[in-house]
Design a protein around this motif. Structure first.
Motif, PDB file in Angstrom:
ATOM      1  N   CYS A   1      84.215  96.553 -51.965  1.00 12.02           N
ATOM      2  CA  CYS A   1      84.778  96.979 -50.685  1.00 12.02           C
ATOM      3  C   CYS A   1      86.295  97.134 -50.835  1.00 12.02           C
ATOM      4  CB  CYS A   1      84.473  95.958 -49.588  1.00 12.02           C
ATOM      5  SG  CYS A   1      82.723  95.905 -49.164  1.00 12.02           S
ATOM      6  N   TYR A   2      86.829  98.260 -50.382  1.00 18.17           N
ATOM      7  CA  TYR A   2      88.244  98.558 -50.588  1.00 18.17           C
ATOM      8  C   TYR A   2      88.953  98.742 -49.251  1.00 18.17           C
ATOM      9  CZ  TYR A   2      86.664  98.828 -55.273  1.00 18.17           C
ATOM     10  OH  TYR A   2      86.100  98.479 -56.461  1.00 18.17           O
ATOM     11  N   PHE A   3      90.042  97.987 -49.095  1.00 18.77           N
ATOM     12  CA  PHE A   3      90.784  97.944 -47.841  1.00 18.77           C
ATOM     13  C   PHE A   3      92.125  98.638 -48.013  1.00 18.77           C
ATOM     14  CE2 PHE A   3      87.851  94.375 -48.042  1.00 18.77           C
ATOM     15  CZ  PHE A   3      87.137  94.581 -46.860  1.00 18.77           C
ATOM     16  N   GLY A   4      92.324  99.717 -47.249  1.00 20.20           N
ATOM     17  CA  GLY A   4      93.565 100.477 -47.341  1.00 20.20           C
ATOM     18  C   GLY A   4      94.712  99.779 -46.646  1.00 20.20           C
ATOM     19  N   HIS A   5      95.871  99.748 -47.304  1.00 21.20           N
ATOM     20  CA  HIS A   5      97.168  99.271 -46.779  1.00 21.20           C
ATOM     21  C   HIS A   5      97.324  97.751 -46.833  1.00 21.20           C
ATOM     22  CE1 HIS A   5      97.789 103.386 -45.700  1.00 21.20           C
ATOM     23  NE2 HIS A   5      96.668 103.390 -45.008  1.00 21.20           N
TER      24      HIS A   5
ATOM     25  N   ASN B   1      99.370  98.436 -39.476  1.00 27.23           N
ATOM     26  CA  ASN B   1     100.430  98.597 -38.480  1.00 27.23           C
ATOM     27  C   ASN B   1     100.299  97.466 -37.445  1.00 27.23           C
ATOM     28  OD1 ASN B   1     100.642  99.698 -35.541  1.00 27.23           O
ATOM     29  ND2 ASN B   1     102.026 101.026 -36.698  1.00 27.23           N
ATOM     30  N   LEU B   2     101.437  96.964 -36.936  1.00 28.08           N
ATOM     31  CA  LEU B   2     101.374  95.794 -36.060  1.00 28.08           C
ATOM     32  C   LEU B   2     100.659  96.074 -34.737  1.00 28.08           C
ATOM     33  CD1 LEU B   2     104.884  94.230 -36.789  1.00 28.08           C
ATOM     34  CD2 LEU B   2     102.633  93.315 -37.457  1.00 28.08           C
ATOM     35  N   ALA B   3     100.856  97.272 -34.164  1.00 28.53           N
ATOM     36  CA  ALA B   3     100.165  97.609 -32.908  1.00 28.53           C
ATOM     37  C   ALA B   3      98.653  97.701 -33.160  1.00 28.53           C
ATOM     38  CB  ALA B   3     100.698  98.927 -32.354  1.00 28.53           C
ATOM     39  N   GLU B   4      98.293  98.205 -34.323  1.00 30.35           N
ATOM     40  CA  GLU B   4      96.868  98.270 -34.700  1.00 30.35           C
ATOM     41  C   GLU B   4      96.283  96.866 -34.801  1.00 30.35           C
ATOM     42  OE1 GLU B   4      96.563  98.931 -38.819  1.00 30.35           O
ATOM     43  OE2 GLU B   4      94.390  99.125 -38.876  1.00 30.35           O
ATOM     44  N   VAL B   5      97.023  95.948 -35.425  1.00 30.60           N
ATOM     45  CA  VAL B   5      96.539  94.572 -35.588  1.00 30.60           C
ATOM     46  C   VAL B   5      96.320  93.930 -34.208  1.00 30.60           C
ATOM     47  CG1 VAL B   5      97.126  92.271 -36.483  1.00 30.60           C
ATOM     48  CG2 VAL B   5      97.648  94.315 -37.851  1.00 30.60           C
ATOM     49  N   ASP B   6      97.277  94.160 -33.279  1.00 32.65           N
ATOM     50  CA  ASP B   6      97.129  93.609 -31.921  1.00 32.65           C
ATOM     51  C   ASP B   6      95.913  94.193 -31.206  1.00 32.65           C
ATOM     52  OD1 ASP B   6      99.289  91.965 -32.120  1.00 32.65           O
ATOM     53  OD2 ASP B   6     100.701  93.358 -31.183  1.00 32.65           O
ATOM     54  N   TRP B   7      95.718  95.483 -31.399  1.00 33.19           N
ATOM     55  CA  TRP B   7      94.585  96.163 -30.755  1.00 33.19           C
ATOM     56  C   TRP B   7      93.253  95.589 -31.270  1.00 33.19           C
ATOM     57  CZ3 TRP B   7      93.031 101.988 -31.651  1.00 33.19           C
ATOM     58  CH2 TRP B   7      92.206 102.410 -30.598  1.00 33.19           C
ATOM     59  N   VAL B   8      93.198  95.346 -32.540  1.00 34.64           N
ATOM     60  CA  VAL B   8      91.968  94.785 -33.126  1.00 34.64           C
ATOM     61  C   VAL B   8      91.672  93.409 -32.532  1.00 34.64           C
ATOM     62  CG1 VAL B   8      90.925  93.919 -35.273  1.00 34.64           C
ATOM     63  CG2 VAL B   8      92.059  96.161 -35.239  1.00 34.64           C
ATOM     64  N   LYS B   9      92.742  92.627 -32.258  1.00 27.71           N
ATOM     65  CA  LYS B   9      92.544  91.301 -31.636  1.00 27.71           C
ATOM     66  C   LYS B   9      91.862  91.435 -30.280  1.00 27.71           C
ATOM     67  CE  LYS B   9      96.395  88.812 -33.637  1.00 27.71           C
ATOM     68  NZ  LYS B   9      97.846  88.810 -33.454  1.00 27.71           N
ATOM     69  N   THR B  10      92.264  92.474 -29.513  1.00 29.67           N
ATOM     70  CA  THR B  10      91.656  92.622 -28.179  1.00 29.67           C
ATOM     71  C   THR B  10      90.245  93.200 -28.286  1.00 29.67           C
ATOM     72  OG1 THR B  10      92.502  94.839 -27.756  1.00 29.67           O
ATOM     73  CG2 THR B  10      93.937  93.017 -27.156  1.00 29.67           C
TER      74      THR B  10
ATOM     75  N   THR C   1      87.733 101.395 -46.202  1.00 31.03           N
ATOM     76  CA  THR C   1      88.193 101.389 -44.815  1.00 31.03           C
ATOM     77  C   THR C   1      89.691 101.101 -44.782  1.00 31.03           C
ATOM     78  OG1 THR C   1      87.688 100.544 -42.603  1.00 31.03           O
ATOM     79  CG2 THR C   1      87.639  98.937 -44.380  1.00 31.03           C
ATOM     80  N   HIS C   2      90.223 100.819 -43.603  1.00 34.37           N
ATOM     81  CA  HIS C   2      91.642 100.482 -43.440  1.00 34.37           C
ATOM     82  C   HIS C   2      91.768  99.074 -42.864  1.00 34.37           C
ATOM     83  CE1 HIS C   2      91.544 104.917 -43.353  1.00 34.37           C
ATOM     84  NE2 HIS C   2      92.755 104.869 -43.863  1.00 34.37           N
ATOM     85  N   LEU C   3      92.867  98.389 -43.209  1.00 34.71           N
ATOM     86  CA  LEU C   3      93.068  97.004 -42.765  1.00 34.71           C
ATOM     87  C   LEU C   3      94.552  96.716 -42.554  1.00 34.71           C
ATOM     88  CD1 LEU C   3      91.877  93.979 -42.575  1.00 34.71           C
ATOM     89  CD2 LEU C   3      92.606  93.788 -44.960  1.00 34.71           C
ATOM     90  N   SER C   4      94.891  96.177 -41.378  1.00 35.70           N
ATOM     91  CA  SER C   4      96.247  95.626 -41.154  1.00 35.70           C
ATOM     92  C   SER C   4      97.362  96.510 -41.693  1.00 35.70           C
ATOM     93  CB  SER C   4      96.349  94.231 -41.792  1.00 35.70           C
ATOM     94  OG  SER C   4      95.413  93.359 -41.212  1.00 35.70           O
TER      95      SER C   4
END
Ligand code: GUN
Ligand code: ZN
Length: 438
Positions: free
Chosen positions: A269-273, A238-247, A233-236
């Motif tokens: 489990c593999y986390f992209g970025h 981009n900063l706007a993405e991180v904020d969106w995940v919080k909401t 999957t993908h993780l953290s």
């Protein structure tokens, strides 16, 4: 034993992590005139000095001789989207706009079987042209597109890990599955393809914003049902993405916790970025037996940030390099190393050529737990081999004409000045599948 063939030439491979500076003794093996004997199954039967060995061979043995090249294990691409070949280098903006404007519309096209088949075959051919012999790949949410990719890898006998994307919200309707439907489709694909030849099914929730909590939970249960199955999957990123995940996930303590709560932080489990993370996140990933797939050309292209390579190394987090096409700008792991080097420089660290080439071969194989099959050229491993030409590009050729290069310098030239032109040939299981000058 009758052999399929023998490859001969200068050879470099790694036996363990060489460390961050000059290689630790016993970690790298360089043989100026090596022979690699390949058995009928495509595995390595001998790897060592050529002269005495070649003298023992029956006269009819095929020997592919590369006296002025460098033989290495094939490269591993640990994070790449096959369906994004057509949107590489799409101008403007950062992750979330790029997904909406380019990626999602392009991925919708994979509903069409014919298009998916065409791109899947092109993708495998392009990997070979770039010296990549194994890949962990994101597909689209479509079952047929995923089957097209498995089929292409099967035809070439490539070691390829993929799975249909799980996504049940925040994307065009055509790209959405459902929590239950996505898992059932994953199950059917896994049962059909997993373990066939060199293929593996990887459970692939795209990222937290495009999955409901119910879908991630279902994915966690799926992982319980199939011990040993991997997840990507993908993780953290981009900063706007991180904020969106919080909401979207207000109860989670951070982005990684979204996956952890669903049972998706575990072995394999593999986390992209994973750019915008702290020591605690790195430690939890390490402790779980998970890993990070690092994609520097993509991170620079989308302006996502600079991955902290040194912190990952210091905290012993398993890492593997990916091109992340189409946010990444090249399918070449040499170009990926170039950007890794530059990102490390901006973070105040230097990436030695030894560590760099270890990472795209044995290092990634260890992170992906495939080092019993691939990653170096020891006896018994699968004969996936790349033939490198360290003076292929004009700048490298000019430099080579002006001064003699030690091995370390040749490697550094390859990673700073090389690309697909540096790949003279690529072998899968001992079969030559790509030849630059053919
Ligand atoms: N995050 C979720 N999906 C994607 C994708 O397709 N590419 C990148 N770079 N990041 C993502
Ligand atoms: Zn990606």
């Amino acid at each position: 034993m009758t052999l399929k063939k023998v490859l001969r030439g200068p050879l470099l491979h790694f036996l363990k992590d060489p460390g961050d500076n000059a290689p630790l003794s016993g970690s790298a093996e360089y043989i100026e005139d090596a022979a690699i004997a390949i058995d009928q199954q495509g595995c390595i039967a001998y790897c060592g000095d050529a002269e005495a060995f070649v003298a023992t061979l029956p006269r009819e043995t095929t020997i592919d001789h590369y006296p002025d090249k460098l033989l290495m294990p094939g490269f591993i691409d640990a994070h790449v989207h096959f369906a994004q070949l057509g949107i590489i280098a799409s101008y403007g903006r950062q992750l979330l706009d790029w997904l909406n404007n380019y990626t999602f519309p392009e991925e919708c096209r994979f509903e069409e079987q014919c298009y998916a088949e065409q791109v899947a075959e092109l993708f495998v051919q392009q990997l070979l042209r770039h010296g990549t012999t194994s890949a962990m790949v994101f597909s689209t949410r479509h079952e047929q597109a995923t089957e097209a990719l498995f089929g292409a890898a099967l035809r070439h006998n490539m070691r390829l890990l993929t799975g249909k994307m799980l996504m049940d919200r925040n994307a065009p309707a055509k790209l959405l599955d459902t929590a239950e439907g996505g898992i059932e489709a994953s199950r059917a694909l896994l049962e059909k393809w997993h373990g066939r030849q060199r293929l593996e099914y990887v459970l692939s929730p795209r990222f937290a914003p495009t999955s409901t909590p119910a879908q991630l939970e279902a994915a966690g249960i799926f992982m319980d049902e199939y011990p040993g199955i991997r997840m990507q999957t993908h993780l953290s990123e981009n900063l706007a993405e991180v904020d969106w995940v919080k909401t979207l996930y207000p109860d989670a303590s951070d982005y990684l916790d979204v996956y952890a709560r669903a049972g998706l932080l575990r072995d394999g489990c593999y986390f992209g970025h994973a750019i915008h993370i702290d020591d605690s996140v790195r430690e939890r990933i390490r402790a779980a037996g998970s890993g990070i797939t690092v994609c520097p050309t993509s991170n620079l292209f989308l302006g996502s940030g600079l991955f902290n390579w040194q912190a990952a190394r210091d905290q012993q987090v398993p890492i593997a390099l990916g091109t992340d096409i189409g946010a990444g700008t090249s399918l070449s792991q040499l170009q990926t190393l170039q950007d890794t080097y530059k990102v490390c420089q901006l973070n105040g660290a230097a990436l030695s050529p030894w560590q760099a080439f270890y990472q795209i071969t044995l290092g990634s194989a260890i992170t992906l737990r495939l080092d019993d099959r691939i990653g170096n050229l020891t006896v018994g491993k699968e004969a996936d081999i790349v033939v490198l030409d360290s003076a292929a590009t004009p700048a490298a050729a000019t430099k080579a004409a002006l001064r003699e290069q030690r091995l370390e310098e040749q490697l550094f030239n390859l990673m700073l000045l090389g690309d697909d032109r540096s790949i003279a040939a690529t072998y899968l299981m001992g079969e030559c599948q790509y030849r630059r000058d053919a």
